[in-house]
Design a protein around this motif. Structure first.
Motif, PDB file in Angstrom:
ATOM      1  N   TYR A 190      -9.806   3.177   4.205  1.00 39.13           N
ATOM      2  CA  TYR A 190      -9.488   1.781   4.515  1.00 39.13           C
ATOM      3  C   TYR A 190     -10.307   0.813   3.664  1.00 39.13           C
ATOM      4  O   TYR A 190      -9.848  -0.281   3.337  1.00 39.13           O
ATOM      5  CB  TYR A 190      -9.735   1.482   5.992  1.00 39.13           C
ATOM      6  N   LEU A 191     -11.511   1.222   3.312  1.00 34.42           N
ATOM      7  CA  LEU A 191     -12.334   0.340   2.483  1.00 34.42           C
ATOM      8  C   LEU A 191     -11.683   0.148   1.125  1.00 34.42           C
ATOM      9  O   LEU A 191     -11.649  -0.960   0.582  1.00 34.42           O
ATOM     10  CB  LEU A 191     -13.745   0.921   2.312  1.00 34.42           C
ATOM     11  N   PHE A 226      -6.985  -4.850   9.041  1.00 35.39           N
ATOM     12  CA  PHE A 226      -6.778  -3.507   9.584  1.00 35.39           C
ATOM     13  C   PHE A 226      -7.384  -3.383  10.974  1.00 35.39           C
ATOM     14  O   PHE A 226      -8.348  -4.065  11.301  1.00 35.39           O
ATOM     15  CB  PHE A 226      -7.450  -2.471   8.674  1.00 35.39           C
ATOM     16  N   ALA A 255     -20.488   2.807  -1.508  1.00 37.23           N
ATOM     17  CA  ALA A 255     -20.222   3.533  -0.267  1.00 37.23           C
ATOM     18  C   ALA A 255     -20.821   4.940  -0.338  1.00 37.23           C
ATOM     19  O   ALA A 255     -21.219   5.501   0.672  1.00 37.23           O
ATOM     20  CB  ALA A 255     -18.714   3.608   0.001  1.00 37.23           C
ATOM     21  N   PRO A 295      -0.308  -3.518  -3.949  1.00 38.28           N
ATOM     22  CA  PRO A 295      -1.064  -4.492  -3.162  1.00 38.28           C
ATOM     23  C   PRO A 295      -1.558  -5.651  -4.019  1.00 38.28           C
ATOM     24  O   PRO A 295      -1.649  -5.539  -5.234  1.00 38.28           O
ATOM     25  CB  PRO A 295      -2.258  -3.667  -2.663  1.00 38.28           C
ATOM     26  N   GLY A 296      -1.825  -6.759  -3.378  1.00 40.38           N
ATOM     27  CA  GLY A 296      -2.344  -7.905  -4.118  1.00 40.38           C
ATOM     28  C   GLY A 296      -2.863  -8.955  -3.163  1.00 40.38           C
ATOM     29  O   GLY A 296      -2.533  -8.935  -1.969  1.00 40.38           O
ATOM     30  N   PRO A 297      -3.681  -9.846  -3.681  1.00 39.68           N
ATOM     31  CA  PRO A 297      -4.327 -10.832  -2.810  1.00 39.68           C
ATOM     32  C   PRO A 297      -3.368 -11.886  -2.260  1.00 39.68           C
ATOM     33  O   PRO A 297      -3.764 -12.710  -1.439  1.00 39.68           O
ATOM     34  CB  PRO A 297      -5.380 -11.477  -3.726  1.00 39.68           C
ATOM     35  N   PHE A 346     -17.045  -3.962   4.345  1.00 38.66           N
ATOM     36  CA  PHE A 346     -17.929  -3.192   3.483  1.00 38.66           C
ATOM     37  C   PHE A 346     -19.320  -3.180   4.126  1.00 38.66           C
ATOM     38  O   PHE A 346     -19.990  -4.213   4.157  1.00 38.66           O
ATOM     39  CB  PHE A 346     -17.989  -3.805   2.085  1.00 38.66           C
ATOM     40  N   GLU A 364      -8.480   0.505   0.472  1.00 33.91           N
ATOM     41  CA  GLU A 364      -7.252  -0.278   0.636  1.00 33.91           C
ATOM     42  C   GLU A 364      -7.566  -1.751   0.860  1.00 33.91           C
ATOM     43  O   GLU A 364      -6.878  -2.624   0.323  1.00 33.91           O
ATOM     44  CB  GLU A 364      -6.444   0.280   1.810  1.00 33.91           C
ATOM     45  N   ALA A 365      -8.597  -2.010   1.650  1.00 30.87           N
ATOM     46  CA  ALA A 365      -8.978  -3.408   1.870  1.00 30.87           C
ATOM     47  C   ALA A 365      -9.321  -4.060   0.534  1.00 30.87           C
ATOM     48  O   ALA A 365      -8.887  -5.176   0.240  1.00 30.87           O
ATOM     49  CB  ALA A 365     -10.158  -3.490   2.828  1.00 30.87           C
ATOM     50  N   ALA A 366     -10.070  -3.330  -0.308  1.00 28.40           N
ATOM     51  CA  ALA A 366     -10.445  -3.881  -1.613  1.00 28.40           C
ATOM     52  C   ALA A 366      -9.202  -4.158  -2.457  1.00 28.40           C
ATOM     53  O   ALA A 366      -9.083  -5.198  -3.097  1.00 28.40           O
ATOM     54  CB  ALA A 366     -11.377  -2.913  -2.335  1.00 28.40           C
ATOM     55  N   ARG A 367      -8.248  -3.237  -2.422  1.00 27.23           N
ATOM     56  CA  ARG A 367      -7.024  -3.419  -3.218  1.00 27.23           C
ATOM     57  C   ARG A 367      -6.254  -4.643  -2.756  1.00 27.23           C
ATOM     58  O   ARG A 367      -5.749  -5.413  -3.562  1.00 27.23           O
ATOM     59  CB  ARG A 367      -6.136  -2.187  -3.104  1.00 27.23           C
ATOM     60  N   THR A 368      -6.165  -4.833  -1.416  1.00 24.54           N
ATOM     61  CA  THR A 368      -5.408  -5.987  -0.941  1.00 24.54           C
ATOM     62  C   THR A 368      -6.166  -7.286  -1.215  1.00 24.54           C
ATOM     63  O   THR A 368      -5.588  -8.357  -1.159  1.00 24.54           O
ATOM     64  CB  THR A 368      -5.087  -5.905   0.567  1.00 24.54           C
ATOM     65  N   LEU A 369      -7.442  -7.169  -1.539  1.00 25.00           N
ATOM     66  CA  LEU A 369      -8.196  -8.383  -1.895  1.00 25.00           C
ATOM     67  C   LEU A 369      -8.157  -8.612  -3.409  1.00 25.00           C
ATOM     68  O   LEU A 369      -8.807  -9.522  -3.914  1.00 25.00           O
ATOM     69  CB  LEU A 369      -9.647  -8.258  -1.423  1.00 25.00           C
ATOM     70  N   LEU A 372       0.834  -1.209   0.000  1.00 21.31           N
ATOM     71  CA  LEU A 372       0.000   0.000   0.000  1.00 21.31           C
ATOM     72  C   LEU A 372       0.864   1.253   0.000  1.00 21.31           C
ATOM     73  O   LEU A 372       0.397   2.338  -0.333  1.00 21.31           O
ATOM     74  CB  LEU A 372      -0.934   0.005   1.214  1.00 21.31           C
ATOM     75  N   PHE A 378     -16.185 -11.213  -1.562  1.00 20.24           N
ATOM     76  CA  PHE A 378     -15.688 -10.099  -2.373  1.00 20.24           C
ATOM     77  C   PHE A 378     -14.395 -10.466  -3.122  1.00 20.24           C
ATOM     78  O   PHE A 378     -14.308 -10.357  -4.347  1.00 20.24           O
ATOM     79  CB  PHE A 378     -15.438  -8.872  -1.478  1.00 20.24           C
ATOM     80  N   ALA A 432     -12.453  -2.433   8.411  1.00 20.37           N
ATOM     81  CA  ALA A 432     -12.609  -2.135   6.986  1.00 20.37           C
ATOM     82  C   ALA A 432     -13.552  -3.110   6.287  1.00 20.37           C
ATOM     83  O   ALA A 432     -13.324  -3.507   5.141  1.00 20.37           O
ATOM     84  CB  ALA A 432     -11.244  -2.098   6.278  1.00 20.37           C
ATOM     85  N   TRP A 451     -22.186  -2.208   3.298  1.00 27.14           N
ATOM     86  CA  TRP A 451     -23.374  -2.480   2.488  1.00 27.14           C
ATOM     87  C   TRP A 451     -23.445  -3.944   2.074  1.00 27.14           C
ATOM     88  O   TRP A 451     -24.376  -4.355   1.405  1.00 27.14           O
ATOM     89  CB  TRP A 451     -23.386  -1.585   1.232  1.00 27.14           C
ATOM     90  N   ARG A 472     -17.384  -1.124  -7.236  1.00 25.30           N
ATOM     91  CA  ARG A 472     -17.782  -2.002  -6.131  1.00 25.30           C
ATOM     92  C   ARG A 472     -17.536  -1.417  -4.763  1.00 25.30           C
ATOM     93  O   ARG A 472     -18.001  -1.950  -3.760  1.00 25.30           O
ATOM     94  CB  ARG A 472     -17.007  -3.342  -6.230  1.00 25.30           C
ATOM     95  N   VAL A 473     -16.744  -0.349  -4.677  1.00 28.93           N
ATOM     96  CA  VAL A 473     -16.472   0.245  -3.374  1.00 28.93           C
ATOM     97  C   VAL A 473     -16.974   1.684  -3.311  1.00 28.93           C
ATOM     98  O   VAL A 473     -17.846   2.012  -2.506  1.00 28.93           O
ATOM     99  CB  VAL A 473     -14.963   0.186  -3.020  1.00 28.93           C
TER     100      VAL A 473
END
Lengths: 262, 250
Positions: B148-149, A89, B171, A81-83, A95, B151-156, A63, A106, A93, A97, B166-167
């Protein structure tokens, strides 16, 4: 847990500086760090507040880009970043919704896993973190500890090779926090995931970590590296536990004292 | 306390009936009973004769829906882009801020030359009225998304397109819906004004009111006002109900 001796995650002479917006000065946060995270182990990074621990973890996660030096994941340099490096965190963090289940799916959908398979896999991971039956709840309906477990399940579900955790239990009350620490040890023993866990709490580091890395005040250097050979589950009243904690606390107190003198 | 919600309008109506009945509000002001009869006649015989109330309502609503729909279609993606990218924001914000204060009706002469008399001119004015509240609310919604949302999405494993769709979009949805509620309200006010000055097609609540004034049928004028008020209220309620459904995660 590959046995070829290659570190899961490796940092080579890694430094990170920020430019301060107001003054235009360069602020060095991380200074020449060499870290090898061994596969399958639970590594804790501990350091005084504001020393750059979070920055360090964010660099590992991709990040933030390092100013100099490199991060290697399984021998390959990390860019962005990557999976393959899951992050958890402090702020959960999640989602808001999406339901619990859809939070976990996700990352699976992004991997191209078909909806039905993703759902099944998410259910398995929710079971792993003890949240079966909560699939259709929204994050606002969960307690802090439950939210963090969802976040952990969401991250584990994409099967990263390293799990990076940034003070994940810091906003929980003391009792929940202890419970979550026990939960994490148990989860790690069941899954064998490589974990890097950042905390400012020496107690937490000693309770969790096999490898403990102590950082100095900012700019962060490594001032302590030790192996915690105590078996799990650990008891906080164990003399070896308290001894180890005292030893790390001593260096932390020294670091803080030096900060005050400056 | 709740009974006042019913009681206070009834008191106002009674007072109105009394004062207007005694001729104390000027001879042009109709009484509530006359207004109610006006609504009935508008529905049955219509005004101008043959142009019935449902037709007026449908014409006005159609214009609003077209203009408001187009505004939403353009404003939401634009607002998301502006909220997401500082470069977009810097490039477009001055333009938005200068065009925004221009009242939609000021565009009427141009709109008439571009689109001619009729549906599209008024829809264009409604578009202008609804567009800016939706853009601005979307931008502020996207800007206040918890980083953070993202960043969380990016790390996923999420890329930029996924982050946007999607974020950031979901949001910001609460703000987007707020913008839409404001936008549809402004659009509804704009359509009446636009029909009064620019549309001579025979149908439209604004047009009907103005024609009624020309022949001094003030019962029709006030009947039109009542219908406008009720429909505006219902549209707001509809969006509120939709909001509650769509945002049940809150």
């Amino acid at each position: 847990m590959n046995g070829n001796g290659r570190p899961a995650l490796e940092l080579r002479s890694l430094s990170k500086s920020f430019k301060e917006k107001k003054t235009g000065r360069t602020l060095e946060v991380l200074s020449g760090l060499d870290i090898e995270v061994r596969p399958g182990r639970l590594t804790c990074i501990v350091g005084p507040s504001g020393c750059g621990k979070t920055t360090l973890l964010r660099v590992m996660g991709g990040l933030e880009a390092p100013t100099s030096g490199e991060v290697f994941l399984g021998g390959k340099p990390v860019r962005g970043p990557g999976p393959d490096r899951g992050m958890v965190f402090q702020e959960y963090a999640l989602f808001p919704w999406r339901t619990v289940l859809r939070n976990v799916t996700f990352g699976l959908a992004l991997k191209g896993i078909p909806a039905r398979e993703a759902r099944e896999r998410a259910e398995v991971y929710l079971g792993t973190v003890g949240l079966s039956g909560c699939e259709d709840l929204y994050p606002r309906e969960l307690s802090g500890g439950m939210k963090q477990r969802v976040a952990i399940a969401r991250t584990l579900a994409v099967e990263p090779s390293v799990l990076l955790m940034d003070e994940p239990f810091a906003s929980l009350d003391a009792q929940t926090r202890n419970g979550m620490q026990e939960f994490l040890v148990d989860l790690w023993m069941r899954t064998g995931t490589t974990i890097v866990f950042v905390t400012h709490s020496v107690d937490e580091a000693v309770f969790l970590g096999q490898d403990i890395i102590g950082l100095s005040r900012r700019p962060a250097r490594i001032v302590e590296r030790l192996e915690n050979t105590l078996g799990y589950p650990r008891t906080r009243t164990d003399p070896e536990f308290t001894g180890l904690r005292a030893r790390i606390l001593e260096y932390l107190v020294k670091e803080m004292a030096m900060e005050r003198k400056i | 306390m709740k009974k006042w919600k019913v009681l206070s309008p009834l008191i106002v109506l009674a007072l109105w009936q009394l004062l207007a009945g005694l001729g104390l509000l000027g001879k042009s002001t109709p009484t509530p009973v006359e207004v109610a009869q006006g609504i009935y006649q508008l529905t049955v015989t219509g005004f101008p004769p043959g142009y019935r109330l449902p037709g007026h309502i449908a014409a006005s609503l159609g214009r609003v829906l077209l203009g408001f729909g187009m505004a939403t279609l353009f404003a939401v993606p634009l607002g998301i882009l502006m909220g997401w990218s500082p470069a977009f924001d810097n490039a477009l914000d001055p333009l938005v801020e200068v065009v925004r204060p221009v009242p939609p009706l000021a565009w009427l002469p141009l709109a008439l030359t571009w689109f001619g008399l009729g549906m599209f001119s008024s829809a264009f004015l409604i578009f202008l009225g609804a567009f800016f509240p939706i853009v601005l609310n979307t931008v502020s919604g996207v800007k206040s998304v918890d980083p953070y949302l993202v960043e969380a999405a990016r790390t996923l494993g999420a890329g930029e397109a996924t982050v946007l769709a999607r974020v950031l979009a979901p949001a910001a949805l609460p703000s987007i819906i707020t913008g839409m509620r404001i936008g549809v309200g402004i659009g509804w006010m704009t359509v009446i004004a636009a029909e009064m000055v620019g549309v001579k097609s025979g149908y439209g609540l604004g047009y009907m009111i103005l024609t009624a004034r020309d022949v001094a049928r003030f019962d029709y004028v006030v009947a039109g006002m009542v219908v406008i008020g009720v429909i505006g209220f219902l549209m707001d309620r509809l969006i509120k109900a939709a909001e509650k459904r769509v945002l049940r995660w809150r």
